[in-house]
Scaffold this motif. Structure first.
Motif, short mmCIF file in Angstrom:
data_model
loop_
_atom_site.label_atom_id
_atom_site.label_comp_id
_atom_site.label_asym_id
_atom_site.label_seq_id
_atom_site.Cartn_x
_atom_site.Cartn_y
_atom_site.Cartn_z
N LEU A 1 71.74 -34.22 77.97
CA LEU A 1 73.12 -33.79 77.63
C LEU A 1 73.36 -32.61 78.67
O LEU A 1 74.39 -32.60 79.08
N GLU A 2 72.29 -31.85 78.97
CA GLU A 2 72.45 -30.68 79.87
C GLU A 2 72.99 -31.53 81.06
O GLU A 2 73.80 -31.06 81.91
N ARG B 1 61.09 -26.32 78.19
CA ARG B 1 61.45 -26.28 76.84
C ARG B 1 61.70 -25.14 75.88
O ARG B 1 62.53 -24.92 75.08
N SER B 2 60.99 -24.02 76.56
CA SER B 2 61.13 -22.82 75.92
C SER B 2 62.62 -22.01 76.23
O SER B 2 62.96 -21.38 75.42
N ILE C 1 64.08 -34.51 70.78
CA ILE C 1 65.09 -33.35 70.73
C ILE C 1 65.42 -32.86 72.19
O ILE C 1 66.41 -32.78 72.84
N PRO C 2 63.96 -32.27 72.61
CA PRO C 2 64.05 -31.84 74.11
C PRO C 2 64.55 -32.50 74.95
O PRO C 2 65.45 -32.12 75.83
N THR C 3 64.19 -33.76 75.01
CA THR C 3 64.59 -35.06 75.90
C THR C 3 66.10 -35.01 75.87
O THR C 3 66.89 -35.32 76.94
N LEU C 4 66.74 -35.31 74.70
CA LEU C 4 68.06 -35.43 74.36
C LEU C 4 68.89 -34.29 75.01
O LEU C 4 69.69 -34.55 75.50
N ALA D 1 71.63 -31.67 70.37
CA ALA D 1 70.86 -32.45 70.27
C ALA D 1 69.92 -32.41 69.02
O ALA D 1 69.83 -33.52 68.23
N SER D 2 69.55 -31.25 68.65
CA SER D 2 68.86 -31.22 67.31
C SER D 2 69.79 -31.43 66.26
O SER D 2 69.20 -32.14 65.32
N LEU D 3 70.97 -31.14 65.97
CA LEU D 3 71.68 -31.31 65.23
C LEU D 3 71.92 -32.95 65.08
O LEU D 3 72.02 -33.42 63.68
#
Lengths: 184, 277
Positions: free
Chosen positions: B232-233, A7-8, B225-228, A19-21
């Motif tokens: 995507l990665e 995650r980091s 978000i991290p899962t998405l 993804a965040s956007l």
């Protein structure tokens, strides 16, 4: 442990940014077109799109607020049948998010992550940009006099946005601390 | 899927028309409505757009759209003339001109402009599904990352909407539970326990009531978000040899046919502006 490491490592990568956007854009769109608070005297509605924009600006920074704010409100306009305002929303709310995010990021850099004066200044800057933007665009579309009538509504909308976004940002950070790591 | 397309989808020619052509025509008509043309000329453009919208989207949908903008049109009609007092006076109060010919023409120009913009956008968005729109923008060189953001956001809007509905319903149930407890307490003569929230009225504290709901919705959303990002990665987003790509819009004969129609309509509009300014 691996999950935490992973995650980091992710924030900042193109996939993480997309993804965040995308999620923040969808949240802004839903807050704009679904969450509506009736105003009794005028039988009108306040939407909470500005709450999402200011939350994004305070928590995720100027670039996220620029893109998610602009795209999210434009998509909400398209979905709710006001597509003629979509290009204006894209520009005005994008700039509103950028202005608020730039000022709020000063507090972020100073490691002041709870409520502070910068948030209020950021919100004031966002309000000025949004109201001026809609006044200018409204003047082009429907003339100055009719655009001026919309100004108090826009101010009220922004005020509701700020009043909602500050406790919301604090509550989200308190209930879900990893949100701070999602900033890029 | 978000319902933004109206009318008889798949049957009308405009619904099947190439979205790239629609974007070009949208731009041409938008510019036309902002040009300082004669009011009659603008009226003809508006009539053409209105006829097309009625034919392809149905009179009911068009009337619903016009009803949405009616208050602002009334405001324009009332508020614009007093700001333009030049020309022959049509109506005055104590020698103060309230309505002049120029003021009336200016108000009509703004009404035609705003109605025209509304209808052209409605015709465009009501006959184009958002995914085709993203593909068309991609054809116009919209960056891959922005197209991906738009595309994923369109997929996630219904999901977040469902999350919002679920959280709101859960909070309503909690409030209903608290209200019932309060009623039982009043009936049994007990006072409200300290720290328990007051049952709220329908109109009061709407914003304050929505904060816990919005907090839950935001947390549930940002946690994705991290899962998405990982998904995507895995699809290769961010790498040079990515495995995710967009569909391409139709090419060959249909594209050429729609392109020619677009050019013809755009040329007609431009010539009409040049010949009858």
């Amino acid at each position: 442990m691996d999950k935490e490491k992973r995650r980091s490592r992710i924030p900042g990568s193109p996939a993480f940014r997309i993804a965040s956007l995308a999620i923040l854009t969808a949240v802004t769109a839903v807050f704009t077109y679904m969450v509506r608070i009736p105003i009794a005297p005028t039988r009108g509605y306040l939407n909470l799109g500005d709450v999402a924009i200011y939350f994004t600006a305070f928590t995720f920074g100027p670039v996220s607020a620029l893109i998610a704010g602009g795209l999210g409100t434009a998509l909400a306009d398209i979905i709710s049948g006001y597509s003629q305002w979509a290009p204006i929303s894209l520009l005005v709310h994008g700039l509103q998010g950028l202005a608020a995010g730039l000022i709020a990021s000063i507090a972020w850099r100073a490691k002041r992550e709870t409520f502070n004066l910068y948030w209020l200044v950021a919100a004031a800057a966002g309000t000025v940009v949004m109201c001026a933007g809609y006044l200018g665009a409204g003047t082009l579309m429907v003339g100055f006099s009719a655009a001026l009538v919309e100004l108090p509504g826009n101010l009220l909308q922004n005020l509701a946005g700020v009043v909602g976004a500050v406790p919301l940002t604090i509550a989200v950070r308190k209930a879900y601390p990893p949100v701070a790591e999602l900033r890029w | 899927m978000i319902p933004t397309v109206y009318g008889k989808r798949g049957l009308s020619a405009v619904h099947c028309f190439d979205p790239r052509g629609k974007i070009i025509l949208l731009g041409v008509f938008l510019v036309t409505f902002f040009l300082p043309l004669r009011i009659g000329h603008l009226g003809i453009h508006l009539a053409a757009v209105a006829v097309l919208t009625v034919v392809f989207l149905g009179i009911g949908n068009v009337l619903r759209t016009l009803r949405l903008i009616l208050p602002i049109l009334v405001l324009v009609l009332i508020l614009t003339p007093p700001f333009h007092r030049e020309g022959p006076v049509l109506f005055s109060i104590r020698s103060v001109p309230i309505l002049t010919v120029f003021g009336l023409v200016e108000a009509l120009r703004l009404i035609v402009r705003f109605t025209g913009i509304t209808l052209i956008f409605y015709l465009f968005m009501g006959t184009t599904d958002p995914d085709s729109l993203v593909l068309a923008f991609r054809w116009f060189r919209l960056p891959f990352s922005v197209s991906m953001v738009l595309s994923i956001a369109l997929e996630y809007i219904p999901t977040i909407r469902i999350i919002y509905d679920q959280v709101r319903d859960a909070h309503r149930l909690r409030l209903a539970d608290e209200t019932m407890e309060a009623r039982q307490a009043v009936n049994s003569g007990r006072t409200r326990e300290k720290g328990k929230s007051k049952p709220r009225g329908k109109r009061g504290h709407r914003l304050a009531e929505s904060i816990p709901i919005l907090t839950s919705v935001l947390i549930l959303s940002v946690r994705r978000i991290p899962t998405l990002a990982m998904a995507l990665e895995c699809r290769g987003v961010g790498r040079k040899n990515r495995r995710s790509s967009f569909h391409s819009l139709k090419t060959g004969a249909p594209m050429i046919r729609d392109g020619l129609i677009t050019a013809l309509i755009a040329a007609t509009v431009v010539f009409s502006i040049v010949l009858f300014p």
